[in-house]
Design a protein around this motif. Structure first.
Motif, short mmCIF file in Angstrom:
data_model
loop_
_atom_site.label_atom_id
_atom_site.label_comp_id
_atom_site.label_asym_id
_atom_site.label_seq_id
_atom_site.Cartn_x
_atom_site.Cartn_y
_atom_site.Cartn_z
N ILE D 53 0.86 -1.43 -0.07
CA ILE D 53 -0.05 -0.08 -0.18
C ILE D 53 0.83 1.13 0.16
O ILE D 53 2.03 1.02 1.00
CB ILE D 53 -1.19 0.11 1.44
N ARG D 54 0.44 2.64 -0.54
CA ARG D 54 0.48 3.21 -0.94
C ARG D 54 -0.23 4.87 -0.90
O ARG D 54 -1.13 4.62 -1.35
CB ARG D 54 1.62 3.54 -2.64
N VAL D 55 0.33 5.30 -0.35
CA VAL D 55 -0.37 6.63 0.22
C VAL D 55 0.33 8.68 -0.59
O VAL D 55 1.39 8.24 -0.05
CB VAL D 55 -0.95 6.62 1.62
N ALA D 56 -0.70 8.70 -0.73
CA ALA D 56 -0.67 10.26 -0.97
C ALA D 56 -1.54 11.68 -0.65
O ALA D 56 -2.55 10.84 0.03
CB ALA D 56 -0.53 10.70 -2.44
N ILE D 57 -1.50 12.05 0.43
CA ILE D 57 -2.02 13.61 0.91
C ILE D 57 -1.78 14.60 0.29
O ILE D 57 -0.84 14.94 0.40
CB ILE D 57 -1.34 13.10 2.50
N ASP D 58 -3.02 15.02 0.37
CA ASP D 58 -3.46 15.88 -0.67
C ASP D 58 -2.05 15.85 -2.08
O ASP D 58 -1.35 17.26 -2.17
CB ASP D 58 -3.13 17.51 0.12
N GLN D 59 -2.40 14.71 -2.67
CA GLN D 59 -1.45 15.06 -3.73
C GLN D 59 0.07 14.85 -3.84
O GLN D 59 1.11 15.39 -5.24
CB GLN D 59 -1.59 15.88 -5.47
N ASP D 60 0.39 14.81 -2.44
CA ASP D 60 1.91 14.68 -2.30
C ASP D 60 1.84 13.09 -1.62
O ASP D 60 1.47 12.70 -0.76
CB ASP D 60 2.39 15.18 -1.33
N PHE D 61 2.88 11.89 -1.94
CA PHE D 61 3.32 10.63 -1.36
C PHE D 61 3.95 10.93 -0.19
O PHE D 61 4.27 11.93 0.11
CB PHE D 61 4.86 10.17 -2.01
N VAL D 62 3.45 10.19 0.90
CA VAL D 62 3.65 10.08 2.11
C VAL D 62 3.98 8.97 2.93
O VAL D 62 3.91 7.66 1.85
CB VAL D 62 2.23 10.99 3.61
N GLY D 63 4.59 8.84 4.18
CA GLY D 63 4.63 7.47 4.72
C GLY D 63 3.74 7.00 5.54
O GLY D 63 2.50 7.84 5.35
N LEU D 64 3.83 5.63 5.91
CA LEU D 64 2.82 5.37 6.75
C LEU D 64 3.05 5.86 7.89
O LEU D 64 1.98 6.20 8.80
CB LEU D 64 3.10 3.72 6.78
N ASP D 65 3.70 6.84 8.73
CA ASP D 65 3.84 7.65 9.94
C ASP D 65 3.48 8.64 9.39
O ASP D 65 3.22 9.08 10.97
CB ASP D 65 5.46 7.25 10.54
N ALA D 66 3.14 8.94 8.65
CA ALA D 66 2.51 10.24 8.20
C ALA D 66 1.21 10.66 9.29
O ALA D 66 0.26 9.99 9.25
CB ALA D 66 2.03 10.86 6.74
N THR D 67 1.05 11.81 9.56
CA THR D 67 -0.07 12.59 10.18
C THR D 67 -0.82 13.10 9.26
O THR D 67 -0.44 13.46 8.20
CB THR D 67 -0.26 13.82 11.27
N ILE D 68 -2.50 12.53 9.46
CA ILE D 68 -3.35 12.76 9.03
C ILE D 68 -4.40 13.84 9.26
O ILE D 68 -5.18 14.63 8.25
CB ILE D 68 -4.53 11.30 8.05
N ALA D 69 -3.45 15.09 9.91
CA ALA D 69 -4.45 16.21 10.37
C ALA D 69 -4.75 16.97 9.60
O ALA D 69 -3.12 17.10 8.80
CB ALA D 69 -3.62 16.72 11.64
N GLY D 70 -5.53 17.59 9.00
CA GLY D 70 -5.70 18.33 8.67
C GLY D 70 -6.15 18.62 6.42
O GLY D 70 -5.50 19.46 5.65
N ALA D 71 -5.27 16.53 6.06
CA ALA D 71 -5.75 16.03 5.33
C ALA D 71 -7.32 16.39 4.95
O ALA D 71 -8.03 16.45 5.33
CB ALA D 71 -5.51 15.19 5.73
#
Lengths: 148, 83, 148, 83
Positions: D53-71
Motif C-alpha cells: 500500500i502506498r499513500v498520498a496526502i493532498d497529492q504528495d506521497f507520504v510514509g505510513l507514519d505521516a499525520t493525517i491532520a488537516g488532510a
C-alpha cells in the motif's frame, strides 16, 4: 540488425525511429540520440572530412560490437560529412530493444565509440579563425568505460 | 603502396594521396613515418608529433609497431573527432 | 524548462524533439526515449489508470529535480493514460543539452523516476486473464541509483 | 476527509472514492488504514498487505507514519507501475 550510413544529406530522426518499430510489437524501448552543430564562439560552419573507403567499415564494426553486447531489436546509425551550419544535425543513433536499460546503454556506447573510432575529422570555420578540432580527453575516457 | 592523408596531416603535407616505394628496411609503421618525414618539409611538419598521429592499414586502425608488409593502402591522420 | 503532459492521445516523438531545438543553435545533443506497449504473452491491451489530480504535479516535481541536477537546454515529458494496444507509444522523454552526457543521464533519470514516482498503474488484458502489473524490484533499484 | 482509491485497491474496495470522518484517535496513515480495514470485507481485502500500500496526502506521497491532520484528500493505491 543495426543499419549504418555515412551521408552528406540531412536525416529525419523521427522517421528513422518510426521505421525501426513499424509493424512490430516486440519493442518496448527506443532511444534516439541526435548530435547537432552548436553555434557558440562565433562558429560559422563545421566541415566534416572523412575517409570514405573506411568510414562505413568502421561504423559497421562499432555497430556489430553493440549488437554483440546488448539484446537489441534493431538500430540505425547515420553520420553526416561535408559542410554543416549551426543547428544542423550531425549524427543519429537510434536503438530499439525490449527494455530501456539495454537501449540507453547501447546508444551511449555507440556515440562514445563513434567519437573515438570512426574516421571523421571536424574543421571549424569561426570567421577570422579556421582550425581542426582537437580530440578531447573526455571523449577518450567516455570510450574507455566500455573497454573489456 | 598507396598513402592517403586526412585533416591537418593532409594539409601540412600538401597532398591527399601519393604512391611510394619505401626502402626494404622500412618494415613497420614507425619506420615508415620516419622515412616519410625525410621526403619534404611538409611531411616533416605533419609527422613531427608522433603522439598526434594515427594510422590505418587497409582500412583497419593499427598501432605504430604494426608491420606494413603486404599493405595496399596506408592512411595517416590525426585522432578522429567525429560524433 | 521541461514541459510535462499527461494525455490520452498519441504523440509524435520526432515532432516533439524538433520543436525543442527549432531556431536554436545552443543545443549539441538531444536524447529521446519512447516507451512502447509490447505484445508478448498474448497481450490484447494495456490500460493505464492514473490519479488526475496528482499526475502532472508528480511529473513536474520529477522534471524539476532533473532540471536542478543537470545543465539542460530544454525537455518534454509526455505520459499517456487510457487503453493502449501492442505497438502503441506510452511514454516520451526528450532532453536537450549542450553535451551528450547530461542529456543521456537526465533522460534515464526521468524514466527511472517516472516509473517509480508518477501515479500511473498498468492493467493488462491478456484475453483469458486480466491483471494489474506488479511493481518490479529492478525498477526500484534503477530509481535508487539516483538517490542522494 | 475525502478518500480516493486506485488500481486494485479501488477494485477490492469496490468504490473509487468516499468521504469519511475517522475517530479522533486516528491521527496517522497507519491508524487510518487500520480503521478503514474494519469498514467492510472489501476494505479489509484491499488493505490486508500493508507492504503493498502506498499513500498520498493532498497529492504528495507520504510514509505510513505521516499525520493525517488537516488532510483534505488522501489517496490509497498500490505501488505505481507507469513509465
Amino acid at each position: 540488425m543495426i543499419t549504418i550510413r555515412a551521408q552528406a544529406e540531412a536525416f529525419d530522426a523521427g522517421a528513422e525511429a518510426s521505421a525501426l518499430s513499424a509493424g512490430r510489437t516486440d519493442i518496448g524501448a527506443i532511444v534516439t540520440f541526435t548530435g547537432l552543430v552548436r553555434g557558440d564562439d562565433n562558429l560559422h560552419a563545421l566541415t566534416l572530412e572523412h575517409y570514405p573507403a573506411m568510414t562505413e567499415r568502421a561504423m559497421a564494426a562499432i555497430a556489430a560490437e553493440a549488437w554483440g553486447r546488448w539484446p537489441l531489436a534493431g538500430g540505425t546509425v547515420i553520420h553526416r560529412f561535408g559542410r554543416l551550419l549551426p543547428g544542423d544535425p550531425i549524427v543519429l543513433v537510434v536503438i530499439a530493444s525490449t527494455h530501456r536499460g539495454a537501449a540507453f546503454e547501447a546508444a551511449e556506447f555507440l556515440m562514445d565509440w563513434l567519437k573515438t573510432r570512426a574516421p571523421f575529422w571536424k574543421h571549424e570555420d569561426r570567421g577570422d579563425t579556421q582550425h581542426w578540432v582537437a580530440a578531447k580527453a573526455s571523449d577518450d575516457e567516455a570510450a574507455d568505460r566500455w573497454e573489456r | 603502396m598507396e598513402l592517403v592523408y586526412f585533416a591537418w596531416v593532409r594539409e601540412r603535407i600538401g597532398i591527399d594521396a601519393e604512391t611510394v616505394t619505401p626502402p626494404a628496411d622500412v618494415t613497420t609503421v614507425t619506420a615508415l613515418l620516419g622515412w616519410l618525414a625525410t621526403r619534404s618539409a611538409g611531411h616533416a611538419a605533419a609527422l613531427s608529433d608522433r603522439e598526434a598521429i594515427r594510422v590505418a592499414i587497409d582500412q583497419d586502425f593499427v598501432g605504430l609497431d604494426a608491420t606494413i608488409a603486404g599493405a595496399r593502402e596506408i592512411a595517416i591522420f590525426p585522432p578522429v573527432t567525429g560524433g
